[in-house]
Design an enzyme around this catalytic site. Structure first.
Site, PDB file in Angstrom:
ATOM      1  N   GLN A   1       0.833  -1.197   0.000  1.00 27.04           N
ATOM      2  CA  GLN A   1       0.000   0.000   0.000  1.00 27.04           C
ATOM      3  C   GLN A   1       0.872   1.253   0.000  1.00 27.04           C
ATOM      4  OE1 GLN A   1      -2.448   1.504   3.502  1.00 27.04           O
ATOM      5  NE2 GLN A   1      -4.091   0.725   2.198  1.00 27.04           N
ATOM      6  N   GLY A   2       0.723   2.089  -1.025  1.00 33.23           N
ATOM      7  CA  GLY A   2       1.458   3.350  -1.133  1.00 33.23           C
ATOM      8  C   GLY A   2       0.516   4.528  -0.961  1.00 33.23           C
TER       9      GLY A   2
ATOM     10  N   SER B   1       0.294   6.688   2.521  1.00 33.69           N
ATOM     11  CA  SER B   1       0.849   7.720   3.397  1.00 33.69           C
ATOM     12  C   SER B   1       2.148   8.294   2.843  1.00 33.69           C
ATOM     13  CB  SER B   1       1.105   7.145   4.794  1.00 33.69           C
ATOM     14  OG  SER B   1      -0.099   6.755   5.408  1.00 33.69           O
TER      15      SER B   1
ATOM     16  N   SER C   1       3.441  -0.931   3.443  1.00 31.00           N
ATOM     17  CA  SER C   1       3.430  -2.288   3.997  1.00 31.00           C
ATOM     18  C   SER C   1       3.957  -3.315   3.002  1.00 31.00           C
ATOM     19  CB  SER C   1       1.998  -2.666   4.409  1.00 31.00           C
ATOM     20  OG  SER C   1       1.443  -1.696   5.262  1.00 31.00           O
TER      21      SER C   1
ATOM     22  N   GLU D   1     -10.619  -1.627   4.598  1.00 34.28           N
ATOM     23  CA  GLU D   1      -9.564  -1.710   5.599  1.00 34.28           C
ATOM     24  C   GLU D   1     -10.133  -1.583   7.008  1.00 34.28           C
ATOM     25  OE1 GLU D   1      -5.115   0.160   6.413  1.00 34.28           O
ATOM     26  OE2 GLU D   1      -6.515   1.231   5.113  1.00 34.28           O
TER      27      GLU D   1
END
Length: 377
Positions: free
Chosen positions: A121-122, A124, A156, A239
């Site tokens: 996951q990109g 933040s 992550s 999520e």
């Protein structure tokens, strides 16, 4: 909502329980918790077994009740969970299933279900965490590609991922919520640098990621250009609303183990400890019921969880911390032994009031979207 199980559902439970009893003893030893390439191989190997047995799509296509039974039984049996590919199975995959084109679903969903490809996951950035809409990573259209430049943090499993669900700014002049797009970026594209981050617990499941003119095909955009914030809300709904379902089951198991340890070491004789564990038991039973409701509501609304996920996430993240604070009280001096799994989980629990949207963000969502209160000035 009817919380009783039908005869067909109980038959599914019995069949799954029998399969788990047969296959779990044949699994190889779990890799070292810090060996992420090894953990990727192990987790994907388990996903392949689920796929071959017909259980791989339980997170997406099964009925809510079948999904909950699956999570109950796999956790009860001590089976592996989604592990290194939680982003693919619980975030990106459901988002693509809900928002992607037929071609995108065909390209990306089967490899996730088979355990062939892992996602990270990109979202933040160093200056865009809870205020995610302030992200500054740019994507400039150049023919059939976007050219992406910027940086991400808390990515992550970036070091073992094949794909990244990436948020980029495609219109810097638009209001900040309206100039964002959601891209699927191949992690082997030139210009990507990944630097692992070590956590308080000693693990390195997060990374910072630097993007230097990375070319991503425009065909990899999920949703319309500049409509990425809406697509992101779909991702975050999964999520917060359903991705933690298995963890609730795990916490209930941990609580049972904690009560057994209290009886063994004598702390059960302390009235305060017993009341604390009893309150936590009631808390997690209530969270499980809320989980059942959220999963059912998601199914009824086309598969996307609603704002009830924020109610769940807000209370669950604090209950998890309270569980491991209670564990420290029961374990006594053993709580200082960081080699114990309980203590590793206790350290990681500190992040849950931040991950997937801080508790402050969840309170705002509950206040504005559920209670109808005005936005703060």
């Amino acid at each position: 909502m009817d919380l009783a199980y039908t005869a067909e559902e109980e038959e599914f439970r019995a069949r799954l329980r029998a399969w788990l009893a047969t296959v779990l003893p044949t699994l190889p030893p779990r890799p070292d918790p810090l060996d992420w390439p090894g953990r990727r191989a192990y987790d994907c190997g388990w996903q392949r077994r689920l796929y071959e047995a017909g259980y791989a799509d339980v997170h997406w296509d099964a009925s809510p009740t079948h999904r909950l039974i699956f999570l109950e039984e796999t956790e009860r049996a001590g089976a592996p969970y989604v592990g290194a590919n939680f982003v693919g199975l619980l975030h990106a995959g459901p988002t693509i299933a809900a928002e992607g084109t037929a071609e995108q679903r065909e390209r990306w969903l089967p490899p996730v279900l088979r355990g062939d490809e892992v996602w990270c996951q990109g979202f933040s950035e160093p200056d865009a965490g809870s205020d995610l809409a302030s992200l500054r990573t740019r994507a400039v259209r150049d023919g059939d590609d976007y050219v992406v430049t910027g940086s991400k943090i808390w990515t992550s499993h970036a070091e073992v991922a094949d794909w990244c669900e990436l948020l980029v700014r495609t219109d810097p002049d638009a209001p900040r919520h309206r100039g964002i797009s959601w891209l699927a970026m191949p992690m082997d594209a030139p210009g990507i640098t990944v630097r692992p981050l070590r956590t308080l617990a000693g693990s390195a499941e997060f990374a910072e990621m630097f993007l230097d003119e990375v070319r991503v095909p425009a065909a990899h955009r999920v949703g319309a250009e500049n409509d990425g914030w809406r697509v992101t809300m779909v991702t975050l709904s999964f999520e917060r609303g359903t991705a933690f379902v298995g963890e609730v089951v795990a916490c209930r198991r941990t609580l049972g183990e904690l009560a057994a340890e209290a009886r063994r070491n004598g702390t059960w004789d302390d009235d305060v400890v017993r009341r604390r564990l009893g309150a936590l038991s009631a808390e997690f039973r209530a969270l499980w019921r809320l989980t059942q409701w959220n999963v059912s509501e998601a199914q009824a609304s086309g598969g996307v969880p609603g704002t009830g996920g924020s109610v769940f996430k807000l209370r669950y993240s604090h209950a998890r911390q309270e569980l491991y604070d209670a564990a420290a009280a029961v374990l006594g001096p053993d709580a200082l032994d960081l080699g114990r799994e309980w203590n590793q989980d206790r350290l990681s629990s500190l992040s849950y009031t931040i991950a997937a949207g801080t508790s402050q963000i969840q309170r705002n969502i509950v206040a504005e979207r559920i209670l109808g209160l005005p936005k703060g000035g």
